[in-house]
Design an enzyme around this catalytic site. Structure first.
Site, PDB file in Angstrom:
ATOM      1  N   LYS A   1       0.862  -1.142   0.253  1.00 46.29           N
ATOM      2  CA  LYS A   1       0.071   0.144   0.646  1.00 46.29           C
ATOM      3  C   LYS A   1       0.798   1.193   0.505  1.00 46.29           C
ATOM      4  O   LYS A   1       0.768   2.123  -0.526  1.00 46.29           O
ATOM      5  CB  LYS A   1      -1.269  -0.045   1.480  1.00 46.29           C
TER       6      LYS A   1
ATOM      7  N   GLU B   1      10.244  -5.087   4.170  1.00 53.84           N
ATOM      8  CA  GLU B   1      10.341  -6.089   4.219  1.00 53.84           C
ATOM      9  C   GLU B   1      10.030  -6.575   2.292  1.00 53.84           C
ATOM     10  O   GLU B   1      10.866  -6.610   1.486  1.00 53.84           O
ATOM     11  CB  GLU B   1       9.605  -7.215   4.874  1.00 53.84           C
TER      12      GLU B   1
ATOM     13  N   GLY C   1      -4.750  -1.988   5.495  1.00 59.98           N
ATOM     14  CA  GLY C   1      -3.488  -3.349   4.752  1.00 59.98           C
ATOM     15  C   GLY C   1      -4.866  -4.553   5.022  1.00 59.98           C
ATOM     16  O   GLY C   1      -4.331  -5.333   4.417  1.00 59.98           O
ATOM     17  N   ARG C   2      -4.575  -4.482   6.391  1.00 63.21           N
ATOM     18  CA  ARG C   2      -5.511  -5.791   7.600  1.00 63.21           C
ATOM     19  C   ARG C   2      -7.137  -6.466   6.676  1.00 63.21           C
ATOM     20  O   ARG C   2      -7.971  -7.327   6.721  1.00 63.21           O
ATOM     21  CB  ARG C   2      -5.952  -6.261   8.424  1.00 63.21           C
TER      22      ARG C   2
ATOM     23  N   GLU D   1      -4.210  -6.788  15.207  1.00 62.53           N
ATOM     24  CA  GLU D   1      -3.634  -5.322  15.066  1.00 62.53           C
ATOM     25  C   GLU D   1      -4.895  -4.242  15.197  1.00 62.53           C
ATOM     26  O   GLU D   1      -4.629  -3.035  15.197  1.00 62.53           O
ATOM     27  CB  GLU D   1      -3.132  -5.647  13.114  1.00 62.53           C
TER      28      GLU D   1
ATOM     29  N   HIS E   1      -4.527 -33.644  18.233  1.00 64.04           N
ATOM     30  CA  HIS E   1      -3.521 -34.426  19.591  1.00 64.04           C
ATOM     31  C   HIS E   1      -2.370 -33.264  19.483  1.00 64.04           C
ATOM     32  O   HIS E   1      -1.588 -33.277  19.421  1.00 64.04           O
ATOM     33  CB  HIS E   1      -2.833 -35.372  17.542  1.00 64.04           C
TER      34      HIS E   1
ATOM     35  N   LYS F   1       9.492  -1.024  14.145  1.00 63.49           N
ATOM     36  CA  LYS F   1      10.081  -0.283  13.180  1.00 63.49           C
ATOM     37  C   LYS F   1      11.302   0.282  12.461  1.00 63.49           C
ATOM     38  O   LYS F   1      12.832   0.010  11.900  1.00 63.49           O
ATOM     39  CB  LYS F   1       9.058   0.176  12.369  1.00 63.49           C
TER      40      LYS F   1
HETATM   41  O1  F6P Z   1       2.608  -4.315  10.091  1.00 65.13           O
HETATM   42  C1  F6P Z   1       2.336  -2.615   9.927  1.00 65.13           C
HETATM   43  C2  F6P Z   1       1.797  -3.117   8.151  1.00 65.13           C
HETATM   44  O2  F6P Z   1       1.253  -1.218   7.969  1.00 65.13           O
HETATM   45  C3  F6P Z   1      -0.016  -3.794   8.167  1.00 65.13           C
HETATM   46  O3  F6P Z   1      -0.484  -2.644   8.722  1.00 65.13           O
HETATM   47  C4  F6P Z   1       0.222  -3.459   6.372  1.00 65.13           C
HETATM   48  O4  F6P Z   1      -0.551  -4.806   6.162  1.00 65.13           O
HETATM   49  C5  F6P Z   1       1.732  -3.860   6.442  1.00 65.13           C
HETATM   50  O5  F6P Z   1       2.021  -3.161   7.158  1.00 65.13           O
HETATM   51  C6  F6P Z   1       2.228  -3.893   5.024  1.00 65.13           C
HETATM   52  O6  F6P Z   1       1.788  -2.486   4.454  1.00 65.13           O
HETATM   53  P1  F6P Z   1       2.097  -2.182   3.155  1.00 65.13           P
HETATM   54  O7  F6P Z   1       1.280  -2.868   2.104  1.00 65.13           O
HETATM   55  O8  F6P Z   1       2.194  -0.613   2.946  1.00 65.13           O
HETATM   56  O9  F6P Z   1       3.467  -2.649   2.267  1.00 65.13           O
END
Ligand code: F6P
Length: 540
Positions: free
Chosen positions: A210, A216, A270-271, A356, A387, A507
């Site tokens: 987003k 990452e 995002g979620r 979250e 199990h 972060k």
């Molecule tokens: O972990 C924090 C967060 O902002 C989430 O809410 C989001 O889904 C994720 O990082 C990834 O963010 P992006 O889509 O901006 O890479």
């Protein structure tokens, strides 16, 4: 929308629930069922193809009535109306919360800053459809002219979990000749495992972010670009990368052709974004028609949530019962146990969705909430869990409310399997609710010293969700059900379920520590310094 300022636990509705709890907590589910023959029928509700039996909860008709009073006091319905209308209910980020717009039919109007966002959603759906069809039909040619047959989504959090979960859930519907994989972890093992057996000439990366600033994702995307460029040359990037983001400039800087950039919007968290273009890799996998069927299932649940009275409203019932256990019984966790191998990633998605969203301790008014909020969500598909950790569920000292999800028809059929799976599904909730008394154990001739070990206290609450089959439509309804459950709980606790400031500190610290790992003397706290020095030593 008005921001409630009074604490929920200081309302008369809360006080009445506390008093009621004292009476109900002493009653066993055996008694509740014995005293009320219509209980199962009355405490079953249905919507969007999902049947919810909530009769095996430590609750009576009065409990539900009191919880509904609390929900009315908290303004749950008004808050839902504000969300559907596009009001800026994410107050700390000053944004509307409109994942429901992703499922709204063409022609509906939800206006944000003068734009009908439903039109934007459908324009993007059409663009996704075009790309998906071209890739699925083998008409998307890579740099060498060969047809792309592998798609790798690079994203993390909401830009990974929802689509990856749905891709896994809907594997029986996936294109037989297109391999779709998901890379999220910045651990190089993730990218290596996802790509080492693929041909770069036949691989398309979907960079889903987003913000397009997530370290990452950008690190994985850059390494993926190197992998492509190393094999095919610099000019290959345009044919092997597409992106989904709100950040057009960063996408262009990465070298992605703007024609192959898909939009997402600030008003989708995002979620909650799996139904937006963030679900592009999923659409390529299952096809546009099934993707839309999934959105239709979510839409059916949205309409139910918006229109049904609290007493028959599935998300509201799940939300209110969850609060009942968290705040009155002191339950710390909530297990979600799907009896479907294909739902093996559901809990990971729900962990982000719930934890979250409602892992908050400050209310909308900036004051401490004062009561426990979102539970720890956990679980794995049955029967595997039986199990592993079901021992604790049946005989442990903790109360763990559970949701059991099952399907009448199997996703894959092998003689005898599904009935055995579902026999366990039905048996577990019955065993958890009714247990086995010491008298019953004695009657079986068990030696007296063994009796306490073989007695099951029961009275362990569960919800049962049953659907005909795990289809795209059903999956959409299930995910939307949990989204709205989380909404209801956030409204009850008066927290902002739509920001995630809690992830920021880690972060920032990581970006500060990263340069120190290259060899500089660390200058943090004593523990962190010692750990980094050990890391330096081990790395030589
Ligand atoms: O972990 C924090 C967060 O902002 C989430 O809410 C989001 O889904 C994720 O990082 C990834 O963010 P992006 O889509 O901006 O890479």
């Amino acid at each position: 929308m008005t921001v409630a300022t009074s604490r929920i636990d200081s309302t008369p509705q809360w006080a009445r629930l506390r008093e009621h709890h004292r009476a109900v907590a002493r009653v066993h589910l055996r008694t509740l069922f014995a005293d009320d023959h219509d209980r199962a029928e009355r405490m079953t509700a249905e919507a969007a193809g999902l049947v919810l039996d909530y009769s095996k909860n430590r609750a009576t008709a009065e409990t539900i009535a009191l919880l509904c009073d609390l929900a009315r006091r908290a303004g749950v319905a008004e808050r839902a109306r504000a969300m559907f209308a596009g009001e800026r209910i994410n107050v700390t980020e000053d944004r509307p919360v409109l994942h429901v717009a992703l499922r709204a039919p063409e022609g509906e109007r939800i206006v944000v800053d003068g734009r009908n966002v439903v039109d934007d959603v459908h324009a993007e759906l059409r663009k996704m459809t075009q790309l998906s069809d071209v890739v699925r039909d083998g008409r998307w040619e890579g740099h060498t002219g060969e047809a792309v047959r592998n798609v790798v989504n690079v994203g993390i959090g909401g830009s990974d979990l929802g689509p990856a979960m749905a891709h896994e859930a809907l594997r029986p519907y996936s294109h037989p000749d297109v391999t779709v994989r998901f890379v999220s972890n910045v651990d190089a093992a993730a990218l290596w495992e996802a790509t080492h057996d693929l041909d770069p000439a036949r691989t398309l990366f979907v960079v889903s972010s987003k913000t397009f600033t997530t370290p990452e994702t950008l690190t994985n995307a850059r390494s993926a670009r190197q992998w492509v460029v190393g094999a095919l040359g610099d000019d290959a990037v345009a044919r092997h990368f597409v992106a989904v983001s709100t950040n057009e400039r960063a996408v262009a800087e990465f070298g992605i052709d703007p024609v192959n950039a898909f939009a997402t919007w600030d008003w989708v968290g995002g979620r909650y974004s799996w139904g937006s273009p963030i679900g592009l890799a999923l659409m390529i996998s299952i096809g546009p028609a099934r993707f839309r069927a999934m959105l239709d299932g979510a839409r059916a649940m949205d309409e139910h949530f918006r229109d049904a009275p609290l007493e028959r409203n599935l998300p509201a019932l799940l939300g209110m019962l969850g609060l009942w256990y968290t705040n009155f019984f002191g339950a710390e966790t909530h297990a979600v146990l799907p009896y479907s191998q294909y739902l093996s990633k559901l809990t990971s998605h729900l962990q982000q969705l719930d934890m979250e969203s409602n892992g908050k301790s400050v209310g909308l008014d900036g004051e401490p909430v004062g009561v426990a909020t979102g539970p720890i969500v956990w679980g794995q598909p049955g029967t595997n869990g039986q199990h592993a950790y079901h021992q604790l569920l049946h005989q442990g000292t903790r109360l763990v409310p559970c949701d059991f999800l099952g399907f009448c028809r199997p996703s894959r059929a092998l003689a005898g399997h599904h009935d055995l799976l579902m026999a366990n599904f039905f048996a577990q909730t019955a065993a958890l609710a009714f247990g086995k008394t010491a008298a019953e154990v004695v009657a079986e001739g068990v030696a007296p010293e063994q009796v306490p070990h073989r007695t099951f206290p029961g009275n362990r609450p569960t919800n049962t969700l049953l659907a005909d089959e795990l289809t795209p439509r059903t999956l959409g309804a299930i995910v939307a059900l949990y989204e709205h459950k989380v909404f209801v709980q956030g409204a009850l606790w008066n927290v902002n379920s739509f920001d995630q400031w809690g992830v920021e500190l880690g972060k920032v610290l990581a970006s500060d520590i990263e340069p120190a790992l290259a060899g500089a003397e660390p200058s943090y706290d004593a523990s962190t310094n010692a750990l980094i020095r050990r890391y330096h030593t081990a790395r030589g």
